[in-house]
Design an enzyme around this catalytic site. Structure first.
Site, PDB file in Angstrom:
ATOM      1  N   ASP A 121      29.674  33.045   6.026  1.00  0.00           N
ATOM      2  CA  ASP A 121      28.965  31.907   6.824  1.00  0.00           C
ATOM      3  C   ASP A 121      29.076  30.793   5.439  1.00  0.00           C
ATOM      4  O   ASP A 121      27.969  30.527   4.748  1.00  0.00           O
ATOM      5  CB  ASP A 121      27.637  31.913   7.327  1.00  0.00           C
TER       6      ASP A 121
ATOM      7  N   ASP B 185      20.685  36.218   9.114  1.00  0.00           N
ATOM      8  CA  ASP B 185      21.948  36.116  10.088  1.00  0.00           C
ATOM      9  C   ASP B 185      23.224  35.720   9.476  1.00  0.00           C
ATOM     10  O   ASP B 185      24.288  35.791   9.894  1.00  0.00           O
ATOM     11  CB  ASP B 185      21.533  35.059  11.117  1.00  0.00           C
TER      12      ASP B 185
ATOM     13  N   LYS C 124      35.835  29.009  14.359  1.00  0.00           N
ATOM     14  CA  LYS C 124      34.317  28.165  14.043  1.00  0.00           C
ATOM     15  C   LYS C 124      34.676  26.672  14.354  1.00  0.00           C
ATOM     16  O   LYS C 124      35.337  26.166  13.641  1.00  0.00           O
ATOM     17  CB  LYS C 124      34.012  28.625  12.445  1.00  0.00           C
TER      18      LYS C 124
ATOM     19  N   GLY D 123      22.464  33.658  17.341  1.00  0.00           N
ATOM     20  CA  GLY D 123      23.683  33.882  17.721  1.00  0.00           C
ATOM     21  C   GLY D 123      24.933  32.964  17.668  1.00  0.00           C
ATOM     22  O   GLY D 123      24.635  31.992  16.607  1.00  0.00           O
TER      23      GLY D 123
HETATM   24  P1  AMP Z   1      24.036  28.331  10.025  1.00  0.00           P
HETATM   25  O1  AMP Z   1      22.567  27.914   9.458  1.00  0.00           O
HETATM   26  O2  AMP Z   1      25.232  27.565  10.029  1.00  0.00           O
HETATM   27  O3  AMP Z   1      23.894  29.875   9.848  1.00  0.00           O
HETATM   28  O4  AMP Z   1      23.515  28.127  11.722  1.00  0.00           O
HETATM   29  C1  AMP Z   1      22.371  28.943  12.328  1.00  0.00           C
HETATM   30  C2  AMP Z   1      22.370  29.060  13.615  1.00  0.00           C
HETATM   31  O5  AMP Z   1      22.805  27.862  14.220  1.00  0.00           O
HETATM   32  C3  AMP Z   1      23.804  29.860  14.087  1.00  0.00           C
HETATM   33  O6  AMP Z   1      23.207  30.705  15.186  1.00  0.00           O
HETATM   34  C4  AMP Z   1      24.748  28.709  14.306  1.00  0.00           C
HETATM   35  O7  AMP Z   1      25.645  29.374  15.461  1.00  0.00           O
HETATM   36  C5  AMP Z   1      24.071  27.845  14.945  1.00  0.00           C
HETATM   37  N1  AMP Z   1      24.760  26.506  14.697  1.00  0.00           N
HETATM   38  C6  AMP Z   1      24.895  25.717  13.714  1.00  0.00           C
HETATM   39  N2  AMP Z   1      25.678  24.512  13.790  1.00  0.00           N
HETATM   40  C7  AMP Z   1      25.885  24.407  15.239  1.00  0.00           C
HETATM   41  C8  AMP Z   1      26.664  23.637  15.652  1.00  0.00           C
HETATM   42  N3  AMP Z   1      27.069  22.559  15.550  1.00  0.00           N
HETATM   43  N4  AMP Z   1      26.540  23.804  17.160  1.00  0.00           N
HETATM   44  C9  AMP Z   1      25.865  25.093  17.675  1.00  0.00           C
HETATM   45  N5  AMP Z   1      25.498  25.733  16.869  1.00  0.00           N
HETATM   46  C10 AMP Z   1      25.274  25.760  15.788  1.00  0.00           C
HETATM   47 MG    MG Z   2      25.294  31.326  10.193  1.00  0.00          MG
END
Ligand code: AMP
Ligand code: MG
Length: 525
Positions: free
Chosen positions: A284, A274, A124, A101
């Site tokens: 992303d 995702d 973001k 999510g």
């Molecule tokens: P990503 O690898 O950046 O695509 O992130 C994978 C998941 O981790 C996604 O659900 C992101 O929303 C969540 N996520 C990544 N960084 C953060 C953060 N600093 N705070 C909260 N959720 C995060």
């Molecule tokens: Mg992501």
């Protein structure tokens, strides 16, 4: 600052989480949770994209107003905004990871611009949501600047991508352990407002399949087709056939996207499901990287260093694997194996055709010849030489247009070599290749000026090389955004030689070879 017109179909037409608040939870039976951005101490606009502002209907005075920084830093809402975080799951590094999510992304709303186009605005780094798991919902300046810069650069390179409106400093510090080595440090925080017709990912469908929430899965599929693929919705009234046509279209767009990444030398770095856009956009931007010396095995992502699952040359196959997961996810609604399998086979065919077409254009060939002196052989041999000779991919293809066909030599490629001994190892073979290439071009008989102009339209001179982004980050962290502005300005015309900006075309300098942020990045952002 003027207001925008909003038409928030996602929250209006799909079921939301009845529970309120930001506390972390598993969200069942819903596509999203309503949540507002968490205000920041001192929002300050660092950079913005004038084209995206224009697209949305903002002028320069709107953007410069303090209210703009308040809204796009997460401290205020415009009338009509209905913020939410989306629920999705995903396969991370090949394994099902359950609910993920929007952990730090918050959609503000779907705006309809003066041209009648729908654009979703998403912050973001806007603070915690029910999907934040153990993290803080924030983003650091370095990763936000990288997303802002690269998504705009990709647009000008002609690669399908989400866009970016703004980069706002929060005036707050965020603590990150950049290499997960037990050395956390505070860094400046920032918020990017990214913009796309839709931020729906493969994972939005996977989560409902994984949980057996089939009626919700069907609703989301049909909603996505109606909102984001209106041409399909119109062309195919039968719902079952329409869903198949939709999956075929997702496969097609993804195949085209992969060919683009291979054309420009982009490595996404984290192709988890995702992070795969249903619209076939690059989405992303995290530990992505740009190929300097041509190496299909290279990945910028230190988190992926052991398996190198998401290495440059592997991306088209990973996209196929990801589409396979999407096919599995929508199967309970589609209920027919064969058409899904056919679409997955077609993915490979489309990719092959698109990839060839783009490589043909990069090489300046009038057509692609199979048979005796096959162009496939010419291309494969070139790729082996570029890799062994450690040649800069961008500079090689850009300078290829300038080779003297009567007397081919390496003269035009001086700046494309990184290493004298790697160069010495391929020199003779490369000259041999150039002779074969010159002979091949003579068969086409296209006038030189014409061919050069066509090649320069597909072989960029300026790409957001990792070290360039890092220089812009270092300057911005020291309070100077001029470097970012100058870089973005050049990247607006990546195919046009800009003599006053020559430094942005330079190959990676030695100091950047093994430097954090230049060749090594992690998921920490
Ligand atoms: P990503 O690898 O950046 O695509 O992130 C994978 C998941 O981790 C996604 O659900 C992101 O929303 C969540 N996520 C990544 N960084 C953060 C953060 N600093 N705070 C909260 N959720 C995060
Ligand atoms: Mg992501």
């Amino acid at each position: 600052m003027r207001d925008l017109r909003f038409d928030n179909r996602f929250v209006r037409e799909l079921p939301g989480d009845p529970e309120e608040g930001r506390h972390v939870r598993q969200v069942h039976g819903a596509c999203y949770s309503r949540v507002e951005p968490t205000p920041v101490r001192a929002p300050k606009l660092l950079a913005w994209s004038r084209e995206v502002a224009d697209l949305l209907g903002f002028d320069a005075a709107d953007v410069r107003s303090q209210r703009f920084a308040e809204v796009f830093g997460g401290n205020a809402l415009l009338p009509g905004m209905e913020p939410y975080a989306a629920c999705y799951g995903g396969h991370q590094f090949g394994n099902w990871a359950g609910q993920l999510g929007d952990g730090r992304a918050i959609t503000l709303g779907e705006t309809i611009n003066p041209r009648g186009q729908r654009w979703e605005l998403q912050l973001k780094g806007a603070g915690p949501t029910p999907y934040s798991r153990s993290a803080d919902g924030r983003a650091v300046l370095r990763s936000s600047l990288r997303e802002f810069l690269c998504s705009e650069a990709m647009h000008y390179l002609g690669v399908p991508t989400t866009r970016a409106l703004s980069l706002v400093a929060t005036g707050e510090q965020v603590v990150r352990d950049m290499f997960y080595d037990g050395r956390p440090r505070p860094e400046p925080g920032a918020v990017v407002c990214r913009v796309a017709p839709s931020f729906i990912r493969f994972g939005n469908f996977e989560i409902f399949a994984a949980r057996g929430e089939e009626s919700l899965l069907a609703r989301l599929i049909d909603f996505t087709i109606e909102r984001d693929f209106p041409e399909l919705a119109q062309a195919e009234p039968d719902p079952a056939r329409r869903r198949i046509a939709w999956f075929e279209e997702v496969c097609r767009r993804t195949a085209v996207l992969m060919a683009h990444w291979m054309r420009v030398g982009f490595v996404h770095g984290v192709m988890n499901t995702d992070n795969m856009s249903i619209l076939g956009l690059t989405i992303d931007y995290g530990p992505y990287g740009w190929i300097d010396n041509f190496d299909p095995d290279w990945t910028p992502n230190t988190t992926d260093a052991s398996g190198r699952r998401y290495r440059f040359g592997h991306q088209p196959r990973i996209a196929h694997w990801n589409l396979w997961q999407l096919a599995n996810a929508i199967y309970p609604v589609v209920r027919a194996v064969e058409p899904l399998e056919r679409a997955l086979v077609a993915y490979a065919d489309v990719h092959e055709v698109e990839y060839r077409r783009m490589m043909q254009a990069k090489l300046g060939l009038a057509d692609w010849r199979a048979g005796e002196q096959a162009d496939d052989g010419l291309l494969e041999q070139l790729q082996r030489l570029l890799q062994r000779g450690e040649m800069d991919m961008t500079l090689f293809f850009r300078r290829l247009a300038d080779v003297d066909l009567e007397a081919p030599s390496l003269a035009v490629f001086e700046e494309a070599f990184y290493d004298p001994s790697a160069r010495a190892a391929v020199e003779d073979e490369l000259v041999g290749w150039l002779r074969a290439y010159a002979a091949r071009l003579r068969i086409d008989g296209v006038p030189g000026a014409h061919r050069r102009a066509a090649m320069n339209r597909v072989n960029p001179l300026y790409v957001p090389r990792n070290y360039l982004a890092q220089q812009a980050i270092d300057a911005a962290e020291a309070g100077n955004v001029g470097e970012l502005e100058a870089l973005l300005e050049v990247l607006r015309q990546p195919y046009v030689e800009q003599p006053e900006s020559e430094r942005f075309a330079a190959r990676r300098p030695d100091w950047a070879r093994n430097k954090a942020g230049c060749s090594m990045l992690s998921c920490s952002s």
